[in-house]
Design a protein around this motif. Structure first.
Motif, mmCIF file in Angstrom:
data_model
loop_
_atom_site.group_PDB
_atom_site.id
_atom_site.type_symbol
_atom_site.label_atom_id
_atom_site.label_comp_id
_atom_site.label_asym_id
_atom_site.label_seq_id
_atom_site.Cartn_x
_atom_site.Cartn_y
_atom_site.Cartn_z
ATOM 1 N N THR A 153 -0.962 -7.580 24.055
ATOM 2 C CA THR A 153 -0.010 -7.490 22.945
ATOM 3 C C THR A 153 0.348 -6.028 22.725
ATOM 4 O OG1 THR A 153 -1.164 -9.353 21.948
ATOM 5 C CG2 THR A 153 0.346 -8.138 20.520
ATOM 6 N N ILE A 154 1.612 -5.794 22.510
ATOM 7 C CA ILE A 154 2.055 -4.447 22.132
ATOM 8 C C ILE A 154 2.312 -4.500 20.627
ATOM 9 C CG2 ILE A 154 3.780 -2.649 22.508
ATOM 10 C CD1 ILE A 154 2.160 -3.306 25.009
ATOM 11 N N PRO A 155 1.450 -3.881 19.823
ATOM 12 C CA PRO A 155 1.641 -3.992 18.372
ATOM 13 C C PRO A 155 2.968 -3.369 17.930
ATOM 14 C CG PRO A 155 -0.397 -2.801 18.878
ATOM 15 C CD PRO A 155 0.320 -3.023 20.175
ATOM 16 N N GLU A 156 3.652 -4.106 17.087
ATOM 17 C CA GLU A 156 4.933 -3.605 16.567
ATOM 18 C C GLU A 156 4.707 -2.372 15.689
ATOM 19 O OE1 GLU A 156 6.635 -6.660 14.234
ATOM 20 O OE2 GLU A 156 7.651 -7.593 15.932
ATOM 21 N N GLU A 157 5.753 -1.600 15.555
ATOM 22 C CA GLU A 157 5.661 -0.484 14.622
ATOM 23 C C GLU A 157 5.720 -1.046 13.201
ATOM 24 O OE1 GLU A 157 7.417 3.417 15.528
ATOM 25 O OE2 GLU A 157 8.710 2.969 13.832
ATOM 26 N N PRO A 158 4.746 -0.681 12.356
ATOM 27 C CA PRO A 158 4.805 -1.198 10.980
ATOM 28 C C PRO A 158 6.007 -0.635 10.233
ATOM 29 C CG PRO A 158 2.962 0.321 11.253
ATOM 30 C CD PRO A 158 3.598 0.186 12.595
ATOM 31 N N LYS A 159 6.501 -1.418 9.291
ATOM 32 C CA LYS A 159 7.707 -0.980 8.554
ATOM 33 C C LYS A 159 7.416 0.275 7.734
ATOM 34 C CE LYS A 159 9.705 -5.618 8.209
ATOM 35 N NZ LYS A 159 8.536 -6.312 8.795
ATOM 36 N N TRP A 160 6.195 0.418 7.274
ATOM 37 C CA TRP A 160 5.920 1.585 6.423
ATOM 38 C C TRP A 160 6.032 2.899 7.190
ATOM 39 C CZ3 TRP A 160 1.860 4.656 7.845
ATOM 40 C CH2 TRP A 160 0.807 4.083 8.568
ATOM 41 N N TYR A 161 5.987 2.879 8.524
ATOM 42 C CA TYR A 161 6.169 4.116 9.284
ATOM 43 C C TYR A 161 7.484 4.803 8.906
ATOM 44 C CZ TYR A 161 2.413 4.159 12.839
ATOM 45 O OH TYR A 161 1.208 4.271 13.501
ATOM 46 N N LYS A 162 8.492 3.980 8.610
ATOM 47 C CA LYS A 162 9.814 4.564 8.328
ATOM 48 C C LYS A 162 10.085 4.666 6.824
ATOM 49 C CE LYS A 162 11.062 5.086 12.643
ATOM 50 N NZ LYS A 162 9.800 5.570 13.206
ATOM 51 N N ARG A 232 -2.127 -0.319 3.529
ATOM 52 C CA ARG A 232 -3.001 -1.417 3.102
ATOM 53 C C ARG A 232 -2.171 -2.686 2.870
ATOM 54 N NH1 ARG A 232 -7.410 -4.451 3.196
ATOM 55 N NH2 ARG A 232 -7.612 -5.688 1.318
ATOM 56 N N ARG A 233 -1.033 -2.526 2.182
ATOM 57 C CA ARG A 233 -0.224 -3.699 1.832
ATOM 58 C C ARG A 233 0.311 -4.390 3.086
ATOM 59 N NH1 ARG A 233 2.169 -1.051 -3.318
ATOM 60 N NH2 ARG A 233 0.678 -1.847 -4.844
ATOM 61 N N ILE A 237 -5.023 -2.346 6.289
ATOM 62 C CA ILE A 237 -6.080 -1.401 6.661
ATOM 63 C C ILE A 237 -7.250 -1.522 5.686
ATOM 64 C CG2 ILE A 237 -4.526 0.293 7.726
ATOM 65 C CD1 ILE A 237 -5.129 1.969 5.066
ATOM 66 N N THR A 238 -8.435 -1.174 6.170
ATOM 67 C CA THR A 238 -9.621 -1.165 5.309
ATOM 68 C C THR A 238 -10.233 0.237 5.240
ATOM 69 O OG1 THR A 238 -10.965 -1.712 7.233
ATOM 70 C CG2 THR A 238 -10.226 -3.562 5.840
ATOM 71 N N PHE A 239 -9.797 1.100 6.152
ATOM 72 C CA PHE A 239 -10.501 2.371 6.367
ATOM 73 C C PHE A 239 -9.486 3.500 6.533
ATOM 74 C CE2 PHE A 239 -12.877 4.985 9.755
ATOM 75 C CZ PHE A 239 -13.685 5.617 8.831
ATOM 76 N N VAL A 240 -9.706 4.580 5.793
ATOM 77 C CA VAL A 240 -8.880 5.782 5.966
ATOM 78 C C VAL A 240 -9.779 6.881 6.530
ATOM 79 C CG1 VAL A 240 -7.297 7.431 4.894
ATOM 80 C CG2 VAL A 240 -7.513 5.121 3.940
ATOM 81 N N PHE A 454 -16.624 -5.755 0.299
ATOM 82 C CA PHE A 454 -15.408 -4.939 0.380
ATOM 83 C C PHE A 454 -14.225 -5.662 -0.286
ATOM 84 C CE2 PHE A 454 -11.374 -4.067 2.472
ATOM 85 C CZ PHE A 454 -11.280 -2.705 2.279
ATOM 86 N N ASN A 455 -14.040 -6.937 0.065
ATOM 87 C CA ASN A 455 -12.903 -7.694 -0.484
ATOM 88 C C ASN A 455 -12.965 -7.808 -1.998
ATOM 89 O OD1 ASN A 455 -11.736 -8.058 2.004
ATOM 90 N ND2 ASN A 455 -12.662 -10.068 2.358
ATOM 91 N N ALA A 456 -14.183 -7.871 -2.516
ATOM 92 C CA ALA A 456 -14.333 -7.996 -3.973
ATOM 93 C C ALA A 456 -13.997 -6.675 -4.671
ATOM 94 C CB ALA A 456 -15.766 -8.413 -4.308
ATOM 95 N N ARG A 457 -14.162 -5.561 -3.960
ATOM 96 C CA ARG A 457 -14.014 -4.250 -4.617
ATOM 97 C C ARG A 457 -12.682 -3.568 -4.362
ATOM 98 N NH1 ARG A 457 -19.967 -1.605 -3.557
ATOM 99 N NH2 ARG A 457 -21.137 -2.986 -4.947
ATOM 100 N N VAL A 458 -12.029 -3.921 -3.244
ATOM 101 C CA VAL A 458 -10.822 -3.168 -2.881
ATOM 102 C C VAL A 458 -9.746 -3.369 -3.950
ATOM 103 C CG1 VAL A 458 -9.754 -5.004 -1.468
ATOM 104 C CG2 VAL A 458 -9.328 -2.589 -0.922
ATOM 105 N N LYS A 459 -8.986 -2.303 -4.202
ATOM 106 C CA LYS A 459 -8.060 -2.360 -5.346
ATOM 107 C C LYS A 459 -6.627 -2.678 -4.942
ATOM 108 C CE LYS A 459 -10.696 0.737 -8.270
ATOM 109 N NZ LYS A 459 -10.801 2.073 -8.845
ATOM 110 N N VAL A 460 -6.314 -2.623 -3.657
ATOM 111 C CA VAL A 460 -4.921 -2.869 -3.267
ATOM 112 C C VAL A 460 -4.857 -4.151 -2.472
ATOM 113 C CG1 VAL A 460 -2.897 -1.923 -2.112
ATOM 114 C CG2 VAL A 460 -4.604 -0.380 -3.084
#
Ligand code: SF4
Length: 460
Positions: A153-162, A232-233, A237-240, A454-460
Motif C-alpha cells: 500500500t502506498i499511504p495517501e498524503e493526509p489532507k492536513w499536510y496542506k 490526531r483527528r 496519531i498517538t505519539f508525537v 491511552f484511549n481513556a485519557r487522550v483529549k483529542v
C-alpha cells in the motif's frame, strides 16, 4: 530455517523485504503515479526519512530509499497495476450552469506491487557503481524476467499536510508522518552546523540543509500543537516524537518545556524527546513529571574512534560517555515508559553494533537500530549502504536480546515506525519466529491494557 525474501509457503517475508529495501532501495516502474497516489517525499529530520512511505503486508510501515544514486542498481521495483482512472460525468455539475463536468473514477482493482528481478544481485556491479545522478529511478520493468514479491500500500498524503496553522504555516512543514506517528524538529538548527560549529556536523546527517528548506526553521508552540491536533483527528496519531540537534547551552529542558507542557495539556498524546544529553540530568525528572513518555539518545556507534570521526561536534560537545550515562540515568534513575539508545548499523563493524545493542539492553533501555542510509547531500552521501547479509545477524541479535531481557516492546498503541525495523518486527527475521511464546503473550496483554488507558485519557 533459512531466512530470506520468501517464506516456505512461497509468500513474502515482510520483515526481510523491509530490511532489504533499506539496503537496496526501490526503482520505480513507469506505470506508477506517485505524484497523485503518494505522500510527497520530504527529506527532513537528519535525512533518514528521505524516501517513499510504503506499507508492506498489513501494517509494516517503511520509508524506502528511492532518490539516492545507489538505488539505480536495486533489483526491487514498484509497479502499479490496474486501469488508469476513467472520466465519468460529475453528478453534482450535471444540469447546472457549468454543464456536464467530469470526475476521475479510479479502477477499484488498482494496486501497487513490489517485484524483484530474477537475476542474482550483482555485488561486483554494485561495488563498481559511481555516485552520480539523482532519482527517482524511473524505467520500465521487464516483468517476464522478474517475480512478484508482494502487494503493498502506498499511504495517501493526509489532507492536513496542506492545511495551514493559524500563523499561516503549511502543516507539512511543521511536522510529518513517519509511519503512523508525528515527527517534529524543534529548536534552532543544530549548532554542529554553525555559526560556530561549521564542519562539525555528523557525516550521515543533512539536518542543517533541511531546516528552512524542507521544513520551517521557526515554529511556534501553537504551530506544533495545531498540527498535532489535526494529525490526531485525521491520521489517528498517538505519539508525537520531537527531536533537536545541539544547542550550545545543552539546556534542553529550557528549550522543550513550553512545548511539551502545551502539547500534553491540549492533547495528552504520548510524547517522545530526542535530544543530546542535557546539561543537568536532573532535568530528565522534570520531563518525566511533565508527561514525557519516551526519551531517545542517539550515539550512533559504540566504537569510540569512529564516534569521534563520524560526529566531531557530537564528540566535542557531548562525548560517547555522556550519552551512555544519560541513557543509564533515564532508564534506571528516572524510569520513563521507555528509553531508547539509538545506533546506526552499517557505520561500524557488525560486532561493534552487536556490542552496542548488548550495552543498551543490559542497561534497561531499548535499542533503536537504524540502517545506514547514505542520503543525498550528506558527507557520507557517496558511500554505499550496508549489505543485508551483514545486517541480518545484527537485527536477529536485537530481537533476541529484547525478548530475553523482557523489554516492553510493541506496547504503545498505533506506533508504526517507517524509518527503522521495530524490535517486534524483527521476529520475522528469526530462524524460529515462534520462540518466546509466553513473553509474546505477556506483551500482547500489556499492549491491550496500555491502549485502553491511552484511549481513556487522550483529549483529542
Ligand atoms: S547532532 Fe549530528 S545527527 Fe544530530 S542534528 Fe546535529 S549534526 Fe545532525
Amino acid at each position: 530455517m533459512d531466512v530470506g525474501l520468501f517464506l516456505h509457503n512461497g509468500s513474502c517475508n515482510p520483515a526481510f523485504l523491509k530490511l532489504d529495501l533499506y539496503c537496496k532501495g526501490l526503482r520505480i516502474d513507469a506505470s506508477c503515479e506517485l505524484g497523485d497516489d503518494a505522500r510527497e517525499i520530504i527529506r527532513n529530520r537528519a535525512g533518514l526519512g528521505s524516501g517513499l512511505e510504503v506499507v508492506i503486508g498489513r501494517d509494516m510501515y517503511t520509508n524506502v530509499p528511492v532518490v539516492e544514486w545507489w538505488v539505480q542498481n536495486s533489483p526491487y521495483w514498484l509497479v502499479k497495476r490496474g486501469q488508469a482512472p476513467r472520466a465519468v460525468p460529475d453528478p453534482v455539475s450535471l444540469g447546472t450552469a457549468k454543464g456536464s463536468g467530469t470526475l476521475r473514477e479510479p479502477d477499484p482493482f488498482t494496486r501497487y506491487e513490489i517485484w524483484r528481478e530474477n537475476k542474482p544481485f550483482d555485488y561486483a556491479a554494485y561495488d563498481a557503481l559511481k555516485p552520480v545522478g539523482k532519482g527517482p529511478w524511473v524505467a520500465t520493468l521487464d516483468r517476464a524476467n522478474a517475480t512478484l514479491v508482494d502487494t503493498v500500500t502506498i499511504p495517501e498524503e493526509p489532507k492536513w499536510y496542506k492545511q495551514r496553522t493559524s500563523s499561516g504555516k503549511l502543516m507539512q512543514r511543521i511536522g510529518c508522518l513517519q509511519g503512523t506517528y508525528l515527527g517534529v524538529y524543534w529548536g534552532p538548527r543544530c549548532q554542529n552546523w554553525g555559526p560556530n560549529g561549521e564542519n562539525e556536523y555528523c557525516k550521515f546527517c543533512t539536518e542543517g540543509q533541511n531546516l528552512g528548506s524542507q521544513e520551517e526553521a521557526i515554529k511556534s508552540v501553537a504551530d506544533v500543537v495545531e498540527t498535532a491536533i489535526a494529525a490526531r483527528r485525521e491520521s489517528k496519531i498517538t505519539f508525537v516524537h520531537v527531536n533537536t540537534g545541539f544547542i550550545d547551552s545543552n539546556d534542553y529542558w529550557g528549550l522543550f518545556e513550553p512545548l511539551y507542557r502545551e502539547l500534553k495539556s491540549k492533547t495528552n498524546l504520548l510524547l517522545g524527546l530526542q535530544a543530546p544529553p542535557d546539561a543537568d540530568f536532573e532535568n530528565y525528572r522534570k520531563f518525566k513529571a511533565l508527561g514525557v513518555n519516551n526519551v531517545s539518545l542517539c550515539f550512533e556507534v559504540m566504537d569510540e574512534e569512529l564516534f569521534k570521526e563520524i560526529g566531531p561536534g557530537k564528540a566535542r560537545r557531548g562525548g560517547l560517555k555522556r550519552y551512555l550515562e544519560a541513557i543509564d540515568f533515564c532508564a534506571n534513575e528516572v524510569g520513563f515508559d521507555t528509553v531508547n539508545g539509538e545506533i546506526i548499523a552499517g557505520l561500524e563493524p557488525v560486532e561493534s553494533s552487536i556490542a552496542a545493542i548488548d550495552w543498551i539492553v543490559d542497561h534497561g533501555a531499548i535499542p533503536t537500530v537504524c540502517v545506514f542510509r547514505p542520503v543525498l547531500g550528506a558527507a557520507y552521501g557517496k558511500r554505499k549502504p550496508p549489505r543485508v547479509e551483514d545486517m541480518l545477524p545484527v537485527f536477529q541479535h536485537f530481537y533476541k536480546r529484547c525478548m530475553e531481557k523482557g523489554l516492553p516492546i510493541g506496547i504503545a498503541p498505533n506506533v508504526k515506525v517507517s524509518l527503522i525495523m521495530l524490535p517486534e518486527e524483527c521476529r520475522g527475521l528469526m530462524p524460529n519466529p515462534d520462540a518466546y511464546p509466553i513473553r509474546r503473550a505477556a506483551l500482547w496483554f500489556a499492549a491491550k491494557a496500555f491502549k485502553a488507558v491511552f484511549n481513556a485519557r487522550v483529549k483529542v
